[in-house]
Design a protein around this motif. Sequence first.
Motif, mmCIF file in Angstrom:
data_model
loop_
_atom_site.group_PDB
_atom_site.id
_atom_site.type_symbol
_atom_site.label_atom_id
_atom_site.label_comp_id
_atom_site.label_asym_id
_atom_site.label_seq_id
_atom_site.Cartn_x
_atom_site.Cartn_y
_atom_site.Cartn_z
ATOM 1 N N GLU A 30 0.825 -1.204 0.000
ATOM 2 C CA GLU A 30 0.000 0.000 0.000
ATOM 3 C C GLU A 30 0.863 1.259 0.000
ATOM 4 O O GLU A 30 1.927 1.295 0.615
ATOM 5 N N PRO A 31 0.389 2.313 -0.667
ATOM 6 C CA PRO A 31 1.117 3.579 -0.625
ATOM 7 C C PRO A 31 0.992 4.211 0.757
ATOM 8 O O PRO A 31 0.017 3.956 1.482
ATOM 9 N N GLU A 32 1.978 5.015 1.115
ATOM 10 C CA GLU A 32 1.910 5.731 2.388
ATOM 11 C C GLU A 32 2.914 6.881 2.381
ATOM 12 O O GLU A 32 3.821 6.930 1.548
ATOM 13 N N TYR A 33 2.714 7.782 3.323
ATOM 14 C CA TYR A 33 3.670 8.857 3.544
ATOM 15 C C TYR A 33 4.280 8.638 4.916
ATOM 16 O O TYR A 33 3.568 8.505 5.914
ATOM 17 N N VAL A 34 5.609 8.595 4.957
ATOM 18 C CA VAL A 34 6.332 8.392 6.206
ATOM 19 C C VAL A 34 7.142 9.665 6.477
ATOM 20 O O VAL A 34 8.048 9.988 5.703
ATOM 21 N N PRO A 35 6.820 10.400 7.542
ATOM 22 C CA PRO A 35 7.552 11.638 7.807
ATOM 23 C C PRO A 35 9.004 11.372 8.178
ATOM 24 O O PRO A 35 9.372 10.248 8.554
ATOM 25 N N ALA A 36 9.818 12.399 8.074
ATOM 26 C CA ALA A 36 11.238 12.285 8.447
ATOM 27 C C ALA A 36 11.329 11.833 9.897
ATOM 28 O O ALA A 36 10.585 12.298 10.756
ATOM 29 N N SER A 37 12.257 10.917 10.169
ATOM 30 C CA SER A 37 12.384 10.379 11.523
ATOM 31 C C SER A 37 13.708 10.747 12.172
ATOM 32 O O SER A 37 14.101 10.152 13.154
ATOM 33 N N GLY A 38 14.387 11.705 11.626
ATOM 34 C CA GLY A 38 15.658 12.149 12.185
ATOM 35 C C GLY A 38 16.391 12.995 11.168
ATOM 36 O O GLY A 38 15.982 13.078 10.004
ATOM 37 N N PRO A 39 17.496 13.597 11.580
ATOM 38 C CA PRO A 39 18.213 14.501 10.689
ATOM 39 C C PRO A 39 18.772 13.827 9.435
ATOM 40 O O PRO A 39 18.927 14.468 8.401
ATOM 41 N N ASN A 40 19.056 12.548 9.508
ATOM 42 C CA ASN A 40 19.601 11.833 8.351
ATOM 43 C C ASN A 40 18.585 10.889 7.708
ATOM 44 O O ASN A 40 18.961 10.056 6.887
ATOM 45 N N PRO A 42 15.225 11.158 5.651
ATOM 46 C CA PRO A 42 14.225 12.017 5.004
ATOM 47 C C PRO A 42 12.828 11.395 5.030
ATOM 48 O O PRO A 42 12.673 10.187 5.209
ATOM 49 N N ALA A 43 11.846 12.232 4.863
ATOM 50 C CA ALA A 43 10.480 11.751 4.704
ATOM 51 C C ALA A 43 10.412 10.933 3.413
ATOM 52 O O ALA A 43 11.225 11.129 2.503
ATOM 53 N N GLN A 44 9.438 10.029 3.362
ATOM 54 C CA GLN A 44 9.290 9.188 2.174
ATOM 55 C C GLN A 44 7.856 9.209 1.664
ATOM 56 O O GLN A 44 6.916 8.999 2.429
ATOM 57 N N VAL A 45 7.719 9.467 0.380
ATOM 58 C CA VAL A 45 6.454 9.316 -0.323
ATOM 59 C C VAL A 45 6.565 7.948 -0.987
ATOM 60 O O VAL A 45 7.324 7.771 -1.940
ATOM 61 N N VAL A 46 5.840 6.980 -0.461
ATOM 62 C CA VAL A 46 5.943 5.593 -0.915
ATOM 63 C C VAL A 46 4.757 5.292 -1.819
ATOM 64 O O VAL A 46 3.606 5.476 -1.435
ATOM 65 N N PHE A 47 5.040 4.836 -3.043
ATOM 66 C CA PHE A 47 3.959 4.493 -3.961
ATOM 67 C C PHE A 47 3.885 2.985 -4.133
ATOM 68 O O PHE A 47 4.854 2.258 -3.925
ATOM 69 N N ALA A 48 2.698 2.500 -4.506
ATOM 70 C CA ALA A 48 2.394 1.071 -4.507
ATOM 71 C C ALA A 48 2.983 0.325 -5.694
ATOM 72 O O ALA A 48 2.821 0.744 -6.843
ATOM 73 N N HIS A 49 3.637 -0.786 -5.403
ATOM 74 C CA HIS A 49 4.053 -1.796 -6.383
ATOM 75 C C HIS A 49 4.878 -1.268 -7.560
ATOM 76 O O HIS A 49 4.936 -1.912 -8.598
ATOM 77 N N GLY A 50 5.448 -0.103 -7.436
ATOM 78 C CA GLY A 50 6.218 0.451 -8.539
ATOM 79 C C GLY A 50 5.369 0.941 -9.691
ATOM 80 O O GLY A 50 5.857 1.097 -10.804
ATOM 81 N N TYR A 51 4.080 1.185 -9.449
ATOM 82 C CA TYR A 51 3.179 1.648 -10.511
ATOM 83 C C TYR A 51 3.357 3.141 -10.763
ATOM 84 O O TYR A 51 3.324 3.955 -9.839
ATOM 85 N N TYR A 52 3.461 3.495 -12.010
ATOM 86 C CA TYR A 52 3.624 4.888 -12.431
ATOM 87 C C TYR A 52 2.447 5.737 -11.944
ATOM 88 O O TYR A 52 2.631 6.811 -11.367
ATOM 89 N N ALA A 53 1.215 5.269 -12.166
ATOM 90 C CA ALA A 53 0.026 6.027 -11.758
ATOM 91 C C ALA A 53 -0.014 6.218 -10.243
ATOM 92 O O ALA A 53 -0.404 7.276 -9.754
#
Length: 193
Positions: A30-40, A42-53
Amino acid sequence: MNHSPNDLIMLFNDLFREAYRTELVKGTDEPEYVPASGPNRPAQVVFAHGYYASALHEISHWCIAGEHRRTLHDYGYWYCPEGRTPQQQQAFEQVEVKPQAIEWLFSLASGFRFHISVDNLSGGGAANEERFRRNVRAQVSEFLERGLPTRAQAFFDALATFYGTGEILRERWHDDARRIAPLYSESGHLQEN
């Protein structure tokens, strides 16, 4: 035209990794947004299954999330999976208008075919699919007239440059608008709200 999610990762990370400490990442589920968890970290915008859309959609959400929302997992938003009640689906459709409008513009800029999504296949479907389609179309029109939010505009411009679509965007928009959410004058029949 080749549409590799790796190109989206490169474009997004080049634009936003340093300035916003955020990176685009292929996910396995599943896609999700994970905020930054420390100075090193970064936050992550995670998209599902490598799908372009999926990448375009998740980037759209990130582009409209305010500074505080970007400190919260999944921007702090409620999410109810497929199988929503009609009331839950109506609430979902209300909050999805802007992200799907931005995703539509990103799709146009990248020469990728956009599909509107009510994301409720195992439930009762859309609360009102025609209205949702028209609302997304109206939001795209407003963005085209008034401009996109700053981060969305930067990504839109990067896509149009990378894919060389700048000269044909308006023409493609009109064709796409008729395909996805035709108005009375385009479809030959009246659509009620």
